[in-house]
Design a protein around this motif. Structure first.
Motif, PDB file in Angstrom:
ATOM      1  N   LYS A  70       0.784  -1.184  -0.008  1.00  0.00           N
ATOM      2  CA  LYS A  70       0.100  -0.008  -0.021  1.00  0.00           C
ATOM      3  C   LYS A  70       0.846   1.189  -0.135  1.00  0.00           C
ATOM      4  N   ALA A  74      -0.287   4.375  -2.204  1.00  0.00           N
ATOM      5  CA  ALA A  74      -0.754   5.670  -1.433  1.00  0.00           C
ATOM      6  C   ALA A  74      -0.212   6.782  -1.992  1.00  0.00           C
ATOM      7  N   ALA A 135      -6.635   1.840   1.455  1.00  0.00           N
ATOM      8  CA  ALA A 135      -5.977   2.797   1.516  1.00  0.00           C
ATOM      9  C   ALA A 135      -6.706   4.137   1.101  1.00  0.00           C
ATOM     10  N   ASP A 138      -9.376   4.960   3.969  1.00  0.00           N
ATOM     11  CA  ASP A 138      -8.765   5.519   5.082  1.00  0.00           C
ATOM     12  C   ASP A 138      -8.178   7.069   4.522  1.00  0.00           C
ATOM     13  N   THR A 377      -1.586   5.467   5.333  1.00  0.00           N
ATOM     14  CA  THR A 377      -1.321   4.141   4.697  1.00  0.00           C
ATOM     15  C   THR A 377      -0.084   3.726   5.014  1.00  0.00           C
ATOM     16  N   THR A 381       0.509  -0.049   6.246  1.00  0.00           N
ATOM     17  CA  THR A 381       1.261  -0.946   5.561  1.00  0.00           C
ATOM     18  C   THR A 381       2.415  -1.526   6.483  1.00  0.00           C
TER      19      THR A 381
END
Length: 450
Positions: A70, A74, A135, A138, A377, A381
């Motif tokens: 991610k 991101a 991602a 969020d 992220t 991650t």
């Protein structure tokens, strides 16, 4: 402001608290559907069908691996988007649609239990789109949820994810047993497809387009926050991860997510092989536990964190989890007692839900809005790396040690997470992030003047 936008008939998340909660409940419910099936339902099914701990751990590894990537996706979200439709909404839609398509593709893997490489590859693909959706969701949450709503919002979001997980687990396990693997995966895909209607109809900011061909324009708020070049994104990331508290939050997420995935991948193996449960019965028990934990998280999880503080409540949850797992380890005579194990799973999932809500709320509160997708992220991650490590530990630990030692390993992980959290200073992190954002904004203005 808590009123619906005047720009068209569709509300915007930035303006309306109800629709903010509704949107993120739907998106996290969809995420739970996917994760409940991949991370719990299918491993329990594999255990029931006689697959080894190493094979189940390998499947869990394949599911967790895309979430570690991610950090690549991101920054792309922070740098590139179709702003007339919002900063993160286009990416959310891409992730949701990809998730549905990949689940449909996975449904048609032939004889998955005897074709493990293709089975794991398909799971990897589903998890990749799940990671993109997560991602983007969020990042959107960091952008549009005010700080005073974040704890409660995380309660709603975490609860919705658990309810989605419980539904996918109960329905999926039943369909795996009664019908087929294909039918079970198609059912999950259909439910996620239905949830996709929510971000289709809700704008991020007032006046934005619902679709590329509809009327609308880029909002001033989105334009102000949008990163304009790679150097600015990388410099902002470097600045925020130089902060001591960013590193502490990263370590906290690595340990907690690793511990959770280790234990939750281990539980179906224990229930099926030691307690004598079927995968369907385990699925129903876990689904009931998630439903109870999810409802509790939505109703009181966020409230308790707001009322008593994040670190204090997480400490309480960690302590209770440790005590419960120690009790499970030493009360071996009850391992075949169904009510005892059932009660343990419900209690653990309740506490796990509340602890996750608190940890995610800390990560969200301590993320920069300037690079919302990238910063939050990166935290997630690092948590995914922890999940991957947790999955890989199952085989070596269980193959070489007793169940008691295997459980006490989890206790040690949670104790380490508790110790790590006590070095965290949330107020200091927020203060330093605000200073960095002000300096970066002043720098951008100065460059424009030149």
């Amino acid at each position: 402001m808590n009123q619906t936008s005047n720009h068209g008939s569709f509300p915007s998340l930035a303006e309306n608290g109800f629709w903010r909660y509704f949107n993120f409940i739907a998106l996290y419910f969809a995420e739970g559907l996917n994760m409940g099936m991949l991370f719990v339902g299918l491993p329990a099914w594999m255990a029931m069908k006689g697959k080894t701990p190493g094979e189940i751990g390998g499947f869990a590894f394949a599911c967790a691996l895309p979430w570690t990537f991610k950090f690549v996706v991101a920054p792309l979200m922070d740098r590139y988007t179709y702003l007339p439709m919002g900063r993160k909404r286009p990416w959310v839609l891409f992730g949701q649609i990809g998730l549905v398509a990949s689940l449909v593709a996975m449904a048609y893997v032939p004889d998955p239990l005897n074709n493990l490489q293709l089975f794991m590859a398909a799971a990897f693909g589903v998890s990749a789109f799940g990671a993109i959706q997560d991602a983007a969701t969020d990042g959107m949450a960091v952008d549009v949820i005010p700080e005073d709503e974040q704890a409660r919002a995380n309660g709603f979001m975490g609860g919705a994810r658990m309810i989605g997980s419980s539904l996918a687990l109960a329905l999926g396990s039943w369909m795996l047993s009664t019908y087929s693997f294909t039918a079970a995966m198609l059912a999950v895909a259909a439910m996620i497809g239905f949830m996709t209607l929510v971000p289709i109809w809700l704008r991020e900011q007032p006046g934005e387009k619902i679709a590329p061909w509809t009327v609308g324009t880029t909002s001033p708020a989105a334009k102000k926050l949008q990163a304009t070049n790679w150097l600015a994104i990388l410099q902002s990331l470097l600045n925020v991860f130089r902060l001591k508290n960013s590193l502490i939050i990263s370590l906290l997420l690595f340990i907690t997510m690793g511990a959770y995935n280790y234990f939750e991948t281990l539980l179906p193996l224990f229930a099926v092989k030691i307690s004598g449960w079927t995968n369907v019965f385990y699925g129903q028990a876990f689904a009931t536990a998630d439903l109870i934990g999810g409802i509790g998280g939505m109703l009181i999880g966020g409230y308790l964190i707001e009322r008593f503080g994040k670190k204090r409540m997480i400490s309480v949850y960690f302590a209770l989890i440790i005590l419960m797992v120690i009790a499970l380890s030493v009360l071996k005579i009850y391992w075949s007692n169904t009510p005892f194990i059932y009660g343990f799973i419900i209690g653990y999932r309740w506490l796990n839900a509340f602890a996750k809500i608190g940890v995610y709320a800390i990560a969200m509160q301590c993320s920069s809005k300037k690079i919302s997708a990238s910063h939050f992220t990166f935290y997630m991650t690092i948590g995914a790396f922890g999940s991957m490590v947790g999955a890989t530990l199952i085989g070596p630990i269980k193959d070489n040690f007793s169940w008691e030692i295997t459980f006490f390993s989890f206790v040690g992980m949670i104790a380490l997470a508790w110790l790590t959290m006590h070095f965290l200073n949330i107020d200091k992190q927020i203060e330093q992030l605000a200073e960095l954002e002000d300096k970066e904004s002043e720098k951008q203005v100065a460059q424009l003047v030149r």
